[in-house]
Design a protein around this motif. Structure first.
Motif, PDB file in Angstrom:
ATOM      1  N   ASP A 143      14.648 136.312  32.909  1.00 48.55           N
ATOM      2  CA  ASP A 143      15.574 136.298  31.781  1.00 48.55           C
ATOM      3  C   ASP A 143      16.145 134.894  31.584  1.00 48.55           C
ATOM      4  OD1 ASP A 143      17.164 137.085  29.709  1.00 48.55           O
ATOM      5  OD2 ASP A 143      18.509 138.339  30.884  1.00 48.55           O
ATOM      6  N   ALA A 144      16.504 134.247  32.679  1.00 45.37           N
ATOM      7  CA  ALA A 144      17.054 132.894  32.596  1.00 45.37           C
ATOM      8  C   ALA A 144      16.029 131.922  32.016  1.00 45.37           C
ATOM      9  CB  ALA A 144      17.497 132.424  33.986  1.00 45.37           C
ATOM     10  N   ARG A 145      14.769 132.106  32.379  1.00 43.89           N
ATOM     11  CA  ARG A 145      13.714 131.244  31.822  1.00 43.89           C
ATOM     12  C   ARG A 145      13.569 131.470  30.322  1.00 43.89           C
ATOM     13  NH1 ARG A 145      11.029 132.824  36.622  1.00 43.89           N
ATOM     14  NH2 ARG A 145       9.683 134.299  35.498  1.00 43.89           N
ATOM     15  N   TYR A 146      13.656 132.733  29.899  1.00 43.65           N
ATOM     16  CA  TYR A 146      13.568 133.027  28.466  1.00 43.65           C
ATOM     17  C   TYR A 146      14.730 132.391  27.706  1.00 43.65           C
ATOM     18  CZ  TYR A 146       9.902 136.559  29.272  1.00 43.65           C
ATOM     19  OH  TYR A 146       8.744 137.205  29.603  1.00 43.65           O
ATOM     20  N   VAL A 147      15.916 132.499  28.263  1.00 43.84           N
ATOM     21  CA  VAL A 147      17.098 131.930  27.603  1.00 43.84           C
ATOM     22  C   VAL A 147      16.934 130.417  27.441  1.00 43.84           C
ATOM     23  CG1 VAL A 147      19.563 131.436  27.871  1.00 43.84           C
ATOM     24  CG2 VAL A 147      18.694 133.739  28.349  1.00 43.84           C
ATOM     25  N   GLU A 148      16.485 129.769  28.501  1.00 42.13           N
ATOM     26  CA  GLU A 148      16.293 128.313  28.462  1.00 42.13           C
ATOM     27  C   GLU A 148      15.202 127.924  27.464  1.00 42.13           C
ATOM     28  OE1 GLU A 148      15.324 124.577  31.522  1.00 42.13           O
ATOM     29  OE2 GLU A 148      15.240 126.655  32.235  1.00 42.13           O
ATOM     30  N   LYS A 149      14.104 128.674  27.491  1.00 42.52           N
ATOM     31  CA  LYS A 149      12.989 128.365  26.593  1.00 42.52           C
ATOM     32  C   LYS A 149      13.365 128.620  25.146  1.00 42.52           C
ATOM     33  CE  LYS A 149       8.009 129.116  26.055  1.00 42.52           C
ATOM     34  NZ  LYS A 149       6.812 129.819  26.602  1.00 42.52           N
ATOM     35  N   HIS A 150      14.088 129.709  24.898  1.00 48.06           N
ATOM     36  CA  HIS A 150      14.485 130.009  23.519  1.00 48.06           C
ATOM     37  C   HIS A 150      15.425 128.945  22.980  1.00 48.06           C
ATOM     38  CE1 HIS A 150      16.977 131.910  20.340  1.00 48.06           C
ATOM     39  NE2 HIS A 150      15.789 132.319  19.926  1.00 48.06           N
ATOM     40  N   ALA A 151      16.327 128.459  23.815  1.00 42.64           N
ATOM     41  CA  ALA A 151      17.256 127.419  23.367  1.00 42.64           C
ATOM     42  C   ALA A 151      16.488 126.173  22.926  1.00 42.64           C
ATOM     43  CB  ALA A 151      18.229 127.077  24.488  1.00 42.64           C
ATOM     44  N   ALA A 152      15.467 125.800  23.683  1.00 42.01           N
ATOM     45  CA  ALA A 152      14.677 124.624  23.342  1.00 42.01           C
ATOM     46  C   ALA A 152      13.866 124.864  22.061  1.00 42.01           C
ATOM     47  CB  ALA A 152      13.740 124.277  24.500  1.00 42.01           C
ATOM     48  N   LEU A 153      13.261 126.047  21.946  1.00 42.46           N
ATOM     49  CA  LEU A 153      12.451 126.354  20.764  1.00 42.46           C
ATOM     50  C   LEU A 153      13.316 126.493  19.512  1.00 42.46           C
ATOM     51  CD1 LEU A 153       9.937 128.909  22.313  1.00 42.46           C
ATOM     52  CD2 LEU A 153       9.425 126.590  21.518  1.00 42.46           C
ATOM     53  N   ASP A 154      14.501 127.058  19.670  1.00 48.27           N
ATOM     54  CA  ASP A 154      15.414 127.196  18.536  1.00 48.27           C
ATOM     55  C   ASP A 154      15.830 125.816  18.031  1.00 48.27           C
ATOM     56  OD1 ASP A 154      17.175 128.957  16.837  1.00 48.27           O
ATOM     57  OD2 ASP A 154      18.731 127.767  17.824  1.00 48.27           O
TER      58      ASP A 154
END
Length: 232
Positions: free
Chosen positions: A37-48
């Motif tokens: 979940d933490a990886r998804y949050v970090e990745k989504h922030a960068a992609l957003d």
């Protein structure tokens, strides 16, 4: 007497070992899900952040009718879809973590998975209707309106989000199979049935990433401060 005490000691060891093993199984999986979940949050922030930058670059283009504008539009769409895909995966994983807090049985979790499958199936059907409507409007010569442009972007976001949800559900299903197998509660037939459902939905959603749906032959014009782009 000595044998009696040995029997009691072994029995107590077995009694107290079982809860510890169950707790360890849950903790191991809960930790893995939390880390993912933490990886998804970090990745989504960068992609957003990338999607916002790509959108700003498209909107700030000095010549909307240029080939560069079309390239910027495609880059913007790709970035938005990438962020939406990861967001979809994160949605399902966070729902799973909430569901698992009370350490539900395999049967209760199977019901939860059925509800999730029904949800994505319903949304996929709704998306079919949205794309059919967009194609109808394009054929009727309405492909250059503001509403067509925004509705197409919304449909592509929905498709990418659903794709992420289906792929995360497939992974979650495999995770749960391992989890309940460790607890002696796995039902392989039910998991195989769900895998077929997710596979069918995923295949349908993949069609929305086809060139005719995601990469437009975009022609953009600006009038009175408003940019309009031809759709599919």
């Amino acid at each position: 007497m000595r044998n009696l005490w040995l029997f009691i000691a072994v029995g107590l060891a077995l009694v107290f070992a079982a809860p510890a093993s169950a707790s360890s199984t849950f903790d191991d999986f809960a930790t893995a899900w939390s880390e993912r979940d933490a990886r998804y949050v970090e990745k989504h922030a960068a992609l957003d952040k990338e999607a916002r930058a790509a959108t700003a670059a498209f909107l700030d283009n000095a010549d909307p009718a240029s080939a560069e504008s079309a390239a910027r539009l495609e880059k913007m769409i790709a970035a938005i879809k990438a962020a939406s895909y990861v967001d979809g995966r994160g949605m399902i994983l966070r729902d799973l973590r909430i569901h698992m807090v009370k350490k539900p049985t395999a049967a209760r979790t199977d019901l939860w998975m059925q509800e999730k499958a029904d949800s994505v199936r319903t949304q996929s059907s709704d998306l079919d209707g949205k794309f059919a409507d967009l194609k109808r409007r394009s054929a009727a010569g309405q492909g250059e309106t503001d509403s067509y442009f925004t509705d197409t972007i919304a449909a592509l976001i929905m498709a990418a989000t659903l794709q992420g949800q289906v792929e995360e559900l497939t992974l979650v299903d495999a995770n749960l199979g391992s989890y309940f197998q460790a607890k002696g509660q796995e039902d392989a037939s039910r998991r195989q049935a769900r895998a077929r459902i997710f596979g069918a939905i995923g295949a349908a959603l993949s069609s929305y990433s086809a060139p005719e749906n995601s990469l437009w032959s975009a022609t953009c014009t600006t009038a009175y401060g408003t940019t309009r782009c031809t759709g599919m």
